[in-house]
Enzyme design. Structure first.
Site, PDB file in Angstrom:
ATOM      1  N   SER A 168      -6.159 -29.230   7.231  1.00  0.00           N
ATOM      2  CA  SER A 168      -5.991 -30.557   6.394  1.00  0.00           C
ATOM      3  C   SER A 168      -6.467 -31.651   7.020  1.00  0.00           C
ATOM      4  O   SER A 168      -6.190 -32.836   7.129  1.00  0.00           O
ATOM      5  CB  SER A 168      -4.396 -30.924   5.966  1.00  0.00           C
ATOM      6  OG  SER A 168      -3.948 -29.947   5.497  1.00  0.00           O
TER       7      SER A 168
ATOM      8  N   GLU B 264      -6.141 -16.917   6.988  1.00  0.00           N
ATOM      9  CA  GLU B 264      -6.191 -15.993   5.670  1.00  0.00           C
ATOM     10  C   GLU B 264      -6.480 -14.706   5.981  1.00  0.00           C
ATOM     11  O   GLU B 264      -5.854 -13.679   5.372  1.00  0.00           O
ATOM     12  CB  GLU B 264      -7.089 -16.685   4.968  1.00  0.00           C
ATOM     13  CG  GLU B 264      -6.260 -18.206   4.271  1.00  0.00           C
ATOM     14  CD  GLU B 264      -7.299 -19.362   3.965  1.00  0.00           C
ATOM     15  OE1 GLU B 264      -8.385 -18.809   3.832  1.00  0.00           O
ATOM     16  OE2 GLU B 264      -6.646 -20.349   3.907  1.00  0.00           O
TER      17      GLU B 264
ATOM     18  N   HIS C 277      -9.777 -15.858  11.002  1.00  0.00           N
ATOM     19  CA  HIS C 277      -9.080 -17.072  10.126  1.00  0.00           C
ATOM     20  C   HIS C 277      -7.778 -16.301   9.599  1.00  0.00           C
ATOM     21  O   HIS C 277      -7.686 -15.360   9.401  1.00  0.00           O
ATOM     22  CB  HIS C 277      -9.882 -17.260   9.153  1.00  0.00           C
ATOM     23  CG  HIS C 277      -9.431 -18.696   8.171  1.00  0.00           C
ATOM     24  ND1 HIS C 277      -8.313 -18.421   7.647  1.00  0.00           N
ATOM     25  CD2 HIS C 277      -9.867 -19.755   8.407  1.00  0.00           C
ATOM     26  CE1 HIS C 277      -8.295 -19.861   6.974  1.00  0.00           C
ATOM     27  NE2 HIS C 277      -8.932 -20.704   7.800  1.00  0.00           N
TER      28      HIS C 277
ATOM     29  N   LYS D  27     -14.671 -21.258   2.098  1.00  0.00           N
ATOM     30  CA  LYS D  27     -13.859 -20.054   1.628  1.00  0.00           C
ATOM     31  C   LYS D  27     -14.327 -19.452   0.422  1.00  0.00           C
ATOM     32  O   LYS D  27     -15.555 -19.125   0.261  1.00  0.00           O
ATOM     33  CB  LYS D  27     -12.301 -20.639   1.255  1.00  0.00           C
ATOM     34  CG  LYS D  27     -11.856 -21.374   2.695  1.00  0.00           C
ATOM     35  CD  LYS D  27     -10.256 -21.718   2.481  1.00  0.00           C
ATOM     36  CE  LYS D  27      -9.987 -22.376   3.869  1.00  0.00           C
ATOM     37  NZ  LYS D  27      -8.416 -22.558   3.736  1.00  0.00           N
TER      38      LYS D  27
ATOM     39  N   GLU E  14      -6.068 -23.567  14.422  1.00  0.00           N
ATOM     40  CA  GLU E  14      -5.655 -24.202  13.147  1.00  0.00           C
ATOM     41  C   GLU E  14      -4.174 -23.603  12.761  1.00  0.00           C
ATOM     42  O   GLU E  14      -3.873 -22.490  12.446  1.00  0.00           O
ATOM     43  CB  GLU E  14      -6.498 -23.284  12.072  1.00  0.00           C
ATOM     44  CG  GLU E  14      -7.849 -23.453  12.123  1.00  0.00           C
ATOM     45  CD  GLU E  14      -8.581 -23.244  10.684  1.00  0.00           C
ATOM     46  OE1 GLU E  14      -9.204 -24.125  10.216  1.00  0.00           O
ATOM     47  OE2 GLU E  14      -8.640 -22.316  10.242  1.00  0.00           O
TER      48      GLU E  14
ATOM     49  N   ASN F 167     -15.743 -24.866   6.173  1.00  0.00           N
ATOM     50  CA  ASN F 167     -15.441 -23.395   5.751  1.00  0.00           C
ATOM     51  C   ASN F 167     -15.279 -23.431   4.324  1.00  0.00           C
ATOM     52  O   ASN F 167     -14.210 -24.122   3.713  1.00  0.00           O
ATOM     53  CB  ASN F 167     -13.947 -23.071   6.543  1.00  0.00           C
ATOM     54  CG  ASN F 167     -13.611 -21.568   5.945  1.00  0.00           C
ATOM     55  OD1 ASN F 167     -14.169 -21.057   5.199  1.00  0.00           O
ATOM     56  ND2 ASN F 167     -12.556 -21.124   6.191  1.00  0.00           N
TER      57      ASN F 167
ATOM     58  N   GLY G  30      -4.486 -26.384   4.073  1.00  0.00           N
ATOM     59  CA  GLY G  30      -4.661 -26.311   2.844  1.00  0.00           C
ATOM     60  C   GLY G  30      -3.200 -26.912   2.276  1.00  0.00           C
ATOM     61  O   GLY G  30      -3.030 -27.096   1.108  1.00  0.00           O
TER      62      GLY G  30
HETATM   63  P1  PGA Z   1      -8.216 -26.815   5.059  1.00  0.00           P
HETATM   64  O1  PGA Z   1      -8.665 -25.549   5.552  1.00  0.00           O
HETATM   65  O2  PGA Z   1      -9.050 -27.956   5.798  1.00  0.00           O
HETATM   66  O3  PGA Z   1      -8.298 -26.811   3.409  1.00  0.00           O
HETATM   67  O4  PGA Z   1      -6.732 -27.236   5.380  1.00  0.00           O
HETATM   68  C1  PGA Z   1      -9.020 -25.374   6.934  1.00  0.00           C
HETATM   69  C2  PGA Z   1      -9.382 -23.896   7.235  1.00  0.00           C
HETATM   70  O5  PGA Z   1      -8.638 -23.056   6.498  1.00  0.00           O
HETATM   71  O6  PGA Z   1     -10.417 -23.736   7.777  1.00  0.00           O
END
Ligand code: PGA
Length: 252
Positions: free
Chosen positions: A213, A98, A96, A11, A168, A9, A174
């Site tokens: 992460s 976010e 997601h 982003k 997640e 992803n 993140g």
């Molecule tokens: P990350 O993000 O691996 O940077 O923690 C995962 C995601 O948001 O899909």
């Protein structure tokens, strides 16, 4: 037998030049890979045609990060599933955290997005996961079950065969704070149990990815868990060597 899947992803990162470099490296290392995990990259929407071109003839699949629930209409700034399909998109991330947080995507909207994607022949990767507060107050399973049930109840059994679930935990995205393999496995087993209540067949076949992460260092241990069928990778998917190593650390 479920085939493992690793999705990157990206982003809102990258540029034409950066994405070209990244994809060329991935195609070289993973493009012929028929044996290992299925690999998917999800670039920002404007780069879908570029990525479609660069991925031609490779085994890496193209994914999108979001989709609108309606087929067409006055929805400024949005993109429909049929439009994504025109650019060779085979997967789309739905719900997601976010988007749930910053764009206000609700459980019901996420379910509608999944349905729209499936109708266009695109497999939704539906994201579920609890916040730190919810985990600490013992609400993690309730939240995850609510988010997932919205999708399972909305879509018919036949179309659910396309569904991919990504667990997640919001506190792990993140942050560098990964769920332990045991924590992740426990929630994945719970997710499979929730799916089982809808359909025993689906529970066996649905792929449940872990996200939050994931790094080259922790991927193998996470992916070794019985109910973890791969990963949804954010930050580490922008680093070609690291992403390649993550993809290679999961078996077929
Ligand atoms: P990350 O993000 O691996 O940077 O923690 C995962 C995601 O948001 O899909």
């Amino acid at each position: 037998m479920r085939r493992s899947l690793v999705a990157g992803n990206w982003k809102m990162h990258g540029s034409g030049a950066k994405i070209t470099g990244l994809l060329q490296a991935l195609v070289q290392a993973l493009g012929d890979e028929q044996e290992g995990a299925e690999v998917v990259v999800c670039p920002p929407a404007p780069y879908l045609p570029l990525c479609q071109l660069l991925l031609q003839g490779s085994a890496i699949a193209l994914g999108a990060q979001n989709v609108h629930a309606q087929a067409s209409g006055a929805f400024t700034g949005d993109v429909s599933a049929a439009m994504l399909a025109e650019f060779g998109v085979r997967y789309v991330i739905a719900g997601h955290s976010e988007r749930r947080r910053y764009a206000g995507d609700t459980d019901a909207e996420v379910a509608q997005k999944c349905e729209a994607a499936i109708l266009a022949g695109i497999a939704p990767i539906v994201c579920v996961g609890e916040s730190l507060e919810e985990r600490e107050s013992g609400q993690a399973e309730t939240v995850v079950a609510r988010q997932l049930s919205a999708v399972l109840e909305h879509c018919d059994s036949e179309s659910l065969g396309q569904l991919v679930v990504a667990y997640e935990p919001v506190w792990a995205i993140g942050t560098g704070r990964t769920a332990t393999p045991e924590q992740a496995q426990a929630m994945h087993a719970f997710i499979r149990h929730v799916v089982q209540e809808r359909s025993a067949w689906l529970a066996e076949s649905v792929r449940i990815l872990y996200g939050g992460s994931v790094t080259a260092e922790n991927a193998a241990q996470l992916f070794a868990q019985q109910d973890i069928d791969g990963g949804l990778v954010g930050g580490a998917s922008l680093k070609p060597e690291e992403f390649i190593s993550i993809c290679k650390s999961v078996g077929r």
